[in-house]
Motif scaffolding. Structure first.
Motif, short mmCIF file in Angstrom:
data_model
loop_
_atom_site.label_atom_id
_atom_site.label_comp_id
_atom_site.label_asym_id
_atom_site.label_seq_id
_atom_site.Cartn_x
_atom_site.Cartn_y
_atom_site.Cartn_z
N ASP A 7 0.92 -1.10 0.11
CA ASP A 7 0.04 0.01 -0.11
C ASP A 7 0.88 1.30 -0.05
O ASP A 7 2.05 1.05 0.21
CB ASP A 7 -0.74 0.09 1.15
N LEU A 8 0.33 2.59 0.01
CA LEU A 8 1.04 3.47 -0.11
C LEU A 8 1.92 3.90 0.92
O LEU A 8 2.88 4.44 0.94
CB LEU A 8 0.14 4.87 -0.39
N PHE A 9 1.56 3.49 2.24
CA PHE A 9 2.16 3.62 3.51
C PHE A 9 3.56 2.81 3.23
O PHE A 9 4.69 3.53 3.48
CB PHE A 9 1.56 3.09 4.57
N TRP A 10 3.50 1.67 2.91
CA TRP A 10 4.65 0.70 2.92
C TRP A 10 5.60 1.16 1.74
O TRP A 10 6.90 1.04 1.81
CB TRP A 10 4.54 -0.58 3.00
N LEU A 11 5.02 1.37 0.47
CA LEU A 11 5.85 2.05 -0.67
C LEU A 11 6.64 3.16 0.11
O LEU A 11 7.70 3.43 -0.32
CB LEU A 11 4.69 2.49 -1.64
N HIS A 12 5.98 4.05 0.66
CA HIS A 12 6.63 5.29 1.14
C HIS A 12 7.89 5.01 2.06
O HIS A 12 9.03 5.48 1.86
CB HIS A 12 5.78 6.20 1.90
N GLU A 13 7.53 4.03 3.05
CA GLU A 13 8.76 3.59 3.83
C GLU A 13 9.94 3.01 3.12
O GLU A 13 11.03 3.26 3.32
CB GLU A 13 8.06 2.53 4.93
N ASN A 14 9.50 2.32 2.28
CA ASN A 14 10.67 1.44 1.58
C ASN A 14 11.31 2.61 0.74
O ASN A 14 12.70 2.38 0.53
CB ASN A 14 9.98 0.40 0.71
N ILE A 15 10.57 3.43 -0.15
CA ILE A 15 11.34 4.51 -0.87
C ILE A 15 12.28 5.23 0.11
O ILE A 15 13.38 5.63 -0.36
CB ILE A 15 10.39 5.38 -1.62
N LEU A 36 -0.50 7.08 -8.92
CA LEU A 36 0.89 6.34 -8.49
C LEU A 36 2.06 7.00 -9.09
O LEU A 36 3.12 7.15 -8.43
CB LEU A 36 0.76 4.84 -8.96
N VAL A 37 1.69 7.69 -10.40
CA VAL A 37 2.98 8.62 -10.70
C VAL A 37 3.07 9.74 -10.07
O VAL A 37 4.38 10.14 -9.59
CB VAL A 37 2.82 8.95 -12.14
N ARG A 38 2.07 10.27 -9.77
CA ARG A 38 2.34 11.60 -8.73
C ARG A 38 2.90 10.98 -7.12
O ARG A 38 3.64 11.76 -6.94
CB ARG A 38 0.90 12.12 -8.54
N PHE A 39 2.50 10.10 -6.81
CA PHE A 39 3.03 9.74 -5.43
C PHE A 39 4.58 9.34 -5.69
O PHE A 39 5.37 9.75 -4.80
CB PHE A 39 2.25 8.50 -5.07
N LEU A 40 4.90 8.42 -6.70
CA LEU A 40 6.24 8.23 -6.71
C LEU A 40 7.24 9.59 -7.07
O LEU A 40 8.03 9.59 -6.53
CB LEU A 40 6.37 7.34 -8.11
N THR A 41 6.78 10.48 -8.03
CA THR A 41 7.42 11.50 -8.15
C THR A 41 7.45 12.56 -6.93
O THR A 41 8.55 13.07 -6.65
CB THR A 41 6.65 12.55 -9.18
N GLU A 42 6.71 12.63 -6.09
CA GLU A 42 6.78 13.38 -4.87
C GLU A 42 7.43 12.59 -3.75
O GLU A 42 8.25 13.34 -3.02
CB GLU A 42 5.00 13.48 -4.23
N GLU A 43 7.58 11.54 -3.87
CA GLU A 43 8.63 10.81 -3.38
C GLU A 43 10.05 10.74 -3.64
O GLU A 43 10.92 10.04 -3.07
CB GLU A 43 8.10 8.96 -2.86
N SER A 44 10.28 11.54 -4.71
CA SER A 44 11.62 11.60 -5.05
C SER A 44 12.07 10.52 -6.04
O SER A 44 13.37 10.53 -6.14
CB SER A 44 12.64 12.26 -4.23
N VAL A 45 11.34 9.82 -6.51
CA VAL A 45 11.69 8.73 -7.31
C VAL A 45 12.00 9.20 -8.62
O VAL A 45 10.97 9.85 -9.20
CB VAL A 45 10.65 7.57 -7.37
N ASN A 46 13.13 9.02 -9.23
CA ASN A 46 13.48 9.21 -10.53
C ASN A 46 12.91 8.04 -11.64
O ASN A 46 13.23 7.04 -11.58
CB ASN A 46 15.00 9.27 -10.95
N LEU A 47 11.98 8.69 -11.99
CA LEU A 47 10.72 7.72 -12.75
C LEU A 47 11.01 8.02 -14.19
O LEU A 47 10.80 9.14 -14.80
CB LEU A 47 9.30 8.09 -12.32
N ASP A 48 11.05 7.00 -14.99
CA ASP A 48 11.26 7.02 -16.50
C ASP A 48 9.89 6.10 -16.96
O ASP A 48 10.08 4.88 -17.01
CB ASP A 48 12.62 6.36 -16.98
N LEU A 49 8.89 6.57 -17.49
CA LEU A 49 7.72 6.16 -18.17
C LEU A 49 8.02 5.56 -19.60
O LEU A 49 8.34 6.36 -20.40
CB LEU A 49 6.55 6.81 -17.97
#
Length: 181
Positions: free
Chosen positions: A120-128, A167-180
């Motif tokens: 879920d988004l909580f654990w995704l945040h923790e792992n990121i 999901l894209v917004r979440f990953l980007t806000e978490e500072s993941v360098n995302l390449d779609l």
């Protein structure tokens, strides 16, 4: 106990283990949070036998079974220190047709077959967060998720659906360098 799993129950039998001298097999009468559905048994038996050997073994599963897969990956995950960060992780998005499929795919992208990286988004945040802003993720076949993860009502979560854009917004806000791709 740290990260170990806890089991509550009554010991009903002990015996020397066939796995080696000095080991003991213990049989418990333990209450489960919820009984396993008959179609979940093969999945849990596969995990007990050592887990998946190849990527995307979760792909043909229905969403409810993908949810069970994510839960099993969490229960059976390796609690050893994280592997050294890869320069780039590759998420195989060919089968990301639902929210739980995303967690199956990202778990494998970062931790190999049957890997867990949140459910879920909580654990995704923790792992990121553990990657300290140094997570480079290439999401291959992202158009599959863009097509399937759309606004609506999520009958499994009993809430609004988590969309591809969420999901894209979440990953980007978490500072993941995302390449779609």
């Amino acid at each position: 106990m740290g990260d170990a799993q806890r089991v509550w129950g009554d010991v009903v039998d002990t015996r020397p283990s066939a796995l080696g001298a000095g080991l003991v097999d213990v049989t418990l009468d333990a209450r489960l949070d919820a009984p396993l559905a008959a179609n979940d048994r093969p999945l849990w038996n596969m995990w007990r036998a050592g887990g998946p050997a190849t990527r995307n073994e979760w792909a043909p599963l229905a969403r409810s079974d993908r949810y069970c897969w994510v839960h099993a990956a969490n229960v059976h995950r390796n609690h050893a220190p994280d592997r050294p960060a890869a320069p780039v992780y590759h998420l195989d998005g060919r089968h990301v047709t639902d929210y739980d499929g995303f967690y199956c795919a990202i778990g494998e992208a970062l931790n190999g077959p049957g890997g867990w990286f949140g459910g879920d988004l909580f654990w995704l945040h923790e792992n990121i967060f553990d990657h300290a802003g140094n997570l480079n993720l290439v999401w291959h076949y992202s158009d599959v998720a863009r097509t399937h993860l759309v606004p609506g009502y999520d009958r499994k979560a009993w809430d609004s659906a988590v969309t591809f854009d969420d999901l894209v917004r979440f990953l980007t806000e978490e500072s993941v360098n995302l390449d779609l791709r």
